[in-house]
Structure formats: C-alpha cells, structure tokens
Design an enzyme around this catalytic site. Structure first.
Site, PDB file in Angstrom:
ATOM      1  N   ASP A 154       0.866  -1.174   0.000  1.00 41.95           N
ATOM      2  CA  ASP A 154       0.000   0.000   0.000  1.00 41.95           C
ATOM      3  C   ASP A 154       0.907   1.229   0.000  1.00 41.95           C
ATOM      4  OD1 ASP A 154      -1.665   2.158   0.485  1.00 41.95           O
ATOM      5  OD2 ASP A 154      -2.959   1.057   1.870  1.00 41.95           O
ATOM      6  N   HIS A 170      -5.892  12.646  13.859  1.00 43.78           N
ATOM      7  CA  HIS A 170      -6.971  12.495  12.879  1.00 43.78           C
ATOM      8  C   HIS A 170      -8.091  11.587  13.383  1.00 43.78           C
ATOM      9  CE1 HIS A 170      -4.672  14.588   9.897  1.00 43.78           C
ATOM     10  NE2 HIS A 170      -3.724  13.669   9.840  1.00 43.78           N
ATOM     11  N   ASP A 176       1.315  19.868  13.104  1.00 37.62           N
ATOM     12  CA  ASP A 176       1.363  18.905  12.003  1.00 37.62           C
ATOM     13  C   ASP A 176       0.780  19.571  10.763  1.00 37.62           C
ATOM     14  OD1 ASP A 176       0.224  16.633  10.274  1.00 37.62           O
ATOM     15  OD2 ASP A 176       1.310  15.500  11.792  1.00 37.62           O
ATOM     16  N   HIS A 181      -0.991  18.388   8.444  1.00 41.37           N
ATOM     17  CA  HIS A 181      -2.355  17.968   8.132  1.00 41.37           C
ATOM     18  C   HIS A 181      -3.299  18.387   9.252  1.00 41.37           C
ATOM     19  CE1 HIS A 181       0.121  15.071   5.758  1.00 41.37           C
ATOM     20  NE2 HIS A 181      -0.742  15.439   4.840  1.00 41.37           N
ATOM     21  N   ASP A 212       5.620  16.255   9.605  1.00 41.12           N
ATOM     22  CA  ASP A 212       5.458  16.270   8.160  1.00 41.12           C
ATOM     23  C   ASP A 212       5.428  17.715   7.662  1.00 41.12           C
ATOM     24  OD1 ASP A 212       3.016  16.783   9.287  1.00 41.12           O
ATOM     25  OD2 ASP A 212       1.964  15.143   8.313  1.00 41.12           O
ATOM     26  N   TYR A 215       7.528  11.807   8.115  1.00 38.03           N
ATOM     27  CA  TYR A 215       7.788  10.596   7.337  1.00 38.03           C
ATOM     28  C   TYR A 215       9.092  10.628   6.557  1.00 38.03           C
ATOM     29  CZ  TYR A 215       3.034  10.293   8.820  1.00 38.03           C
ATOM     30  OH  TYR A 215       1.917  10.295   9.619  1.00 38.03           O
TER      31      TYR A 215
END
Length: 644
Positions: free
Chosen positions: A20, A135, A172, A174, A232, A272
């Site tokens: 994935d 999240h 972050d 996101h 990130d 990451y």
C-alpha cells in the site's frame, strides 16, 4: 524539575503487512530512528525516561465510543486478509494484530506524561509514540491514527486533575480534524490557520505564532499546553512538502514554554522523512531541556499567501479575543462576553495546507540544511552571572556560573576612556566583568549572561558593550534598552545594530534601526508591544547577539523583564547579555538567570486590554517599519517580496 521522555519499544511492533504505497511511510523506523538520534546526541540520557503503559479501555472511552474500541480490540484475532479488508473501510489506515496494543501504549504514554507534569515530577516532556492520533475521531480511524492520543490526554487532565484551561497546539501539516471535532462544542475552541500552498518555511511558522497563536494563548492563560507534534511540516517530508527546518521546531517549542508555567507536553504525530523527523525531534527535545535554539536559517520573510491566511484568521477570531481586537485587525468590539469561568476548557490552534502541489526537493540542499544544527554546538556554560560582589543569598539555579573573571585592566581602561562615568573604580570594575562576560559569549564558551552595573554608569557601560560586541565578532547586534537610556549619538545606521528603546517619551522610528516606544501600562499593551513589535523586529533582523539593558527607572515588573529575556533567547540562538542596574532588586537577577537558563517565566497576571493610546502608537510604528522588517507584516503586499 526536568524533561520526561516516554517510550516503549512495543510501539514498533505494528507494521504494514501488504502493499500500500499510501500507508507504507508510517513505519516502525519512524520511532527507532528518532530514538537513535536522541541517544547519539546524549539527549535521551538527559531526560527522565519513562516506560509507556497501556491506557485502560475506560480511558479510551473518554473520547471514543465503546463500539469503536471493541472493533479495534477485535483486530488482534484477525488474519492478514481480514485486516486489509477492514483497513480499506477507512482513509489511509492499516491494522496489524499488534495495533490495539501499540495504540493503547501511545495513549498511555500521553497520559503518563500529563500525570508526571501535573504532579510536578517533571516540567515538560515528549511522548515518542506511534500510531499518531490527531486524525482519529470518536468512532473512526483516519490518516494512520487509531486512538486520539492528545484529545484523550486533554480529557484526562480535565477529569483527573481538574484543569479548566488547556491549550492544544497542532503544528502537524495535516489538519487535526479529530481533535477539532472532539472539542467543537466549545464555542471558541478552534482556531485553524490553514496554509494555502506547499513550501511554507520558518518565517511563516514563526509569524503565525507571533501574530495569532501567542496573543490568543496569553489571553486564554492555559494551565497546560499539549502539542500535537507532527513533523510532516518539516523540510524534505514527502507528505507535507514544506520548508520548515529542524531548528524551527526548537523555536516554536521555546515560544510555547513561556505559557502555563512551562508545563508543556508534546506528543509525536506525523513525520515521514526519517532524517528530517529525527533531527526535528532532537531540536524539540533540546528546547524542552532548556538548551538555546540554534539561529534560524534563511531570510525571515513570510510568503504573501501565509500572510493572507494569518490575516484571515485574525479577522475571524478578533470578535472573540481582546488581544486581537487591540491590534487593529477588526473594529474594536466590546470585551468578550465570556467570563474567565465560562471560557472554553480547551483551545485548539492548528495549521494545515488546503491543497498539495507537486514539488521536488534538491537532495544536496536538503542534506546541507539538515547538517546545519551540527554546526551550532551548545556552549559548555548555559548561563553566567557577573555580580559586583558575591552574594550567597541569591537563589540561583545550581549550575548557573557565578563569573569572577574580568577583562585585562589595560583593555578595560581603554574602552572606558571616552566616558567620565566610567572613571570611578567601582564602575571600572563592573565594566571589566561585562567585557569579560561579553567575550565569553562571543567566543562560544557561554550562551547567555547577566551583569550588574552601577546606575550612574549604565548608559556608558551599554555604549561600551555595543561597540565591543560589534568589534569582537558580532555581525548584527540588537540592543533592547529599557528605561532612561539614550542611544549613543554617534552609533551609525550601518545595518549592523538595531536600537529599540522601551520606555521612550513617544513612539518614534527615527530610522529603520532606531525605534522608541513608551512602556505600555497594561498587560495587554505590554504583550502587544512584545509580540507585535519587539519579536518581529528581532526575528527580521536576525541578530547574533542581543543586549538587554535594564537602566535606571526601567519600570518593568520582574515577570515582564523575565518574559522579554526568555523570548529574546530565540532570535540570537541564545546569545543574550542582560545588563541590570544595581538599584534593581536582587530578585530580578535571579528571575533573569532562571529564564535565560531555560526555566519558565513567571506569569504576567490577568490579561487587561491595551489603552487606545498604546494601540495607536503601536499601529503607527508598525506601519513605518513594515517596509523594511517583513516579520511585522500581518497582511500581504500584492506583488511584494513576500508574495507567493
């Protein structure tokens, strides 16, 4: 009190069991690489190391539904095919037979950290965890997140420790929508600063902190700060595609540590690019330990699109926060209808991009940037104090050096010769200690220092310190003079020195390098002066030395002086020399030593609105100075150098 590091090797057990490409970046090496780098730099050894515990299902239930907890518990017995099918029901999530155990450890680590900080066992700390959490929603996994670690920690702090005001900062890249949804029933619990494009860098993040986060946070007056620490947003990350360098996170953390008495709990979220992640984690832990943050690299000019986003947030939030109303971003309204008792129990401040664009990272440039922190070694002595005479009654931190050295007498006399005020033996002796301490800072032996000067020689000593600093290696020197201290008349505007006087008779920018502002009379006015003028000027100027001179009748309360010193550690990489008038209280020396040593500044007390006169003076000054000093800007110049 120290810094806690909470970790458990079992959190590396969960991994992707099928192909994935979207999920493969959330891997165990995210933790092991970060931990190895902490060990290599000796940072893990300086922390109080705590082994994470599993959170109970009752603790998970503070945020998540029983049905969702049961579903995740059930993944322990599923085969690979069943796990893949279940994972496909969620967005960017994978389950593993160890996921339930790992995710409970991640929550438990955050809870342990909160308990340790609120019990006074440590001042702050980091929970180094995976899977991330911000999240995750009440009944759904999302974006690699299983249980919402920070949201559960906030609820735990409310329920178990009786806290009423918790600040949640999510840097972050996101949007931490899980935390936002969980706390959206608090009327003012969400301040979202979206980045509208990729490529945002150090100047953009610092600007968002100075012009949105910190003004609101000081008014909110949190009892605890929780940080969803996602990297990130760091340079090189394939997900975020941002340009924030590792040392930027040391600066952001240092800025947060002036809140809540320094009670800050950071919990790892995303990140990451393994090298960028590990460097950024190290920078953040160094800041938590009280080490000075390395200077920020690159020009401090925010992008125009970042400024547009910052201004939009300020306008949207101004009706709810006096601290934003007083800065002229919207018509001044009546004070917020929320009483202190009725304020939200949690305040969430996040930053996120609204879309991504294709971007490529130059590998050599990235490697160079990631190597830069190694080029800024921490001085062997963090803080030194030069007193007129030894004083055993001063309650200084145990490892603050009481400096006894003095510059050679011939050199001291040469510097003193133009000043009658330095002719007396007492003033000459004090000057010798100032010069010795200044040289120790400039040659990298001492990070920051405090020197006591006779009141009659305060201005002359400052003049010598400026000239000596510029001639002994400082390329850009910021002088913050507080009280009855005039700028040396023959100091030139050559771009190497910036003079900022707080306590002048009127607000004036006699040049782009000579600024004066009256000392505001309220807490809100003082904070606006610091956050909207002093710090933006300092970060724009990027000094390699800061002189803070507290002269006769400086008028600052000890907490105000401490906050100034604490915040000015950042722009110059920790190189701050404070000159204190001997007529100030001995306690002022102690407070300054503590904050320069990395401890939290004392509270300023209740927030009070700035006077209309102070607001007007500050706005006029900013308007004059913005063309040169771009960190003062809160709105974009169409087509200007900060655009795009």
């Amino acid at each position: 009190m120290g810094t806690a590091l909470v970790y458990h090797e079992d959190m590396t057990a969960a991994r992707l069991l099928w192909d994935d490409p979207e999920c493969e970046i959330e891997c165990p090496e995210r933790l092991t690489t970060a931990l190895e780098r902490l060990q290599q730099r000796g940072l893990e050894q300086r922390c109080l190391q705590l082994a994470a515990r599993e959170a109970s299902e009752a603790e998970l239930g503070l945020v998540h539904s029983p049905e969702y907890v049961a579903l995740v518990r059930g993944t322990q017995a599923l085969g690979t095919g069943e796990l893949q099918t279940l994972s496909g029901q969620y967005d960017a999530v994978y389950f593993h037979p160890s996921t339930f155990h790992c995710a409970r450890l991640a929550v438990g680590a955050a809870l342990q950290l909160v308990d340790a900080v609120l019990a006074g066992a440590v001042r702050n700390g980091l929970a180094l965890v995976r899977p991330p959490g911000h999240h995750s929603q009440r009944a759904a996994a999302n974006g690699f997140c299983v249980f919402n670690n920070v949201a559960i920690a906030a609820r735990h702090a409310q329920r178990q420790h009786g806290l009423h005001r918790i600040l949640i900062v999510d840097w972050d890249v996101h949007h931490g929508q899980g935390i936002q949804y969980i706390f959206e029933d608090d009327p003012r619990a969400s301040t979202d600063a979206p980045w509208p494009q990729v490529g945002m860098g150090n100047a953009d993040y610092v600007a968002a902190f100075l012009h949105v986060l910190l003004p609101v946070a000081f008014e909110f007056n949190p009892e605890l700060v929780l940080v969803s620490a996602g990297f990130d947003s760091a340079i090189g990350d394939p997900e975020g595609q941002m340009q924030a360098t590792p040392e930027c996170f040391a600066h952001l953390m240092q800025l947060l540590q002036v809140l809540a008495g320094g009670r800050v709990c950071a919990v790892l979220e995303g990140g990451y690019h393994l090298e960028s992640l590990s460097q950024s984690v190290c920078m953040m832990v160094q800041a938590l330990l009280g080490d000075p943050a390395p200077p920020l690299s690159g020009p401090m000019v925010p992008h125009g699109s970042a400024l547009e986003s910052i201004q939009s947030v300020r306008v949207a939030q101004a009706p709810h926060w006096m601290s934003l109303q007083q800065q002229g971003v919207a018509p001044v309204l009546s004070p917020s209808p929320y009483s202190p008792e009725g304020r939200p129990s949690s305040l969430l401040l996040t930053g996120r991009p609204e879309f991504k664009a294709a971007a490529t990272q130059d590998v050599a440039a990235l490697s160079s940037l990631l190597d830069q922190p190694r080029l800024n070694p921490t001085p062997p002595v963090r803080t030194a104090v030069a007193l007129a005479a030894p004083d055993a009654a001063l309650a200084l931190p145990s490892d603050v050096l009481c400096e006894e050295g003095s510059a050679p007498q011939e050199e001291t006399r040469a510097w003193a010769r133009p000043h009658e005020a330095l002719a007396q033996d007492r003033a000459l002796t004090a000057l010798g200690k100032v010069l010795y301490l200044l040289d120790r800072i400039l040659d990298g032996q001492v990070s920051s220092g405090i020197a006591v000067t006779p009141a009659c020689a305060a201005a002359a000593t400052l003049d010598v310190a400026i000239r000596c600093g510029l001639s002994h290696g400082a390329q850009r020197l910021l002088c913050l003079a507080v009280g009855q201290l005039d700028r040396p008349p023959d100091l030139t505007d050559d771009g190497r020195n910036l003079w900022l006087n707080i306590g002048g008779k009127e607000a004036a920018a006699l040049s782009m390098f000579h600024v004066s502002v009256p000392l505001p009379g309220t807490t809100g006015g003082f904070l606006s002066c610091v956050l909207a003028l002093v710090l933006p000027l300092a970060y724009s100027f990027q000094p390699d030395l800061v002189l803070v001179a507290l002269g006769p009748a400086h008028g600052l309360r000890d907490p105000q002086a401490a906050l100034l010193a604490a915040l000015l550690r950042g722009p110059a990489g920790g190189r701050v020399l404070a000159l204190v008038d001997e007529e100030s209280t001995p306690q002022l020396v102690v407070v300054l030593a503590r904050v320069l040593h990395g401890e939290a500044a004392p509270s300023l007390g209740p927030f009070s609105m700035a006077s209309p006169e102070d607001v007007q003076a500050l706005m006029q000054l900013r308007g004059q100075l913005e063309p040169r000093w771009k960190m003062l800007q809160v709105a974009s110049e169409a087509g200007g150098p900060g655009s795009g």
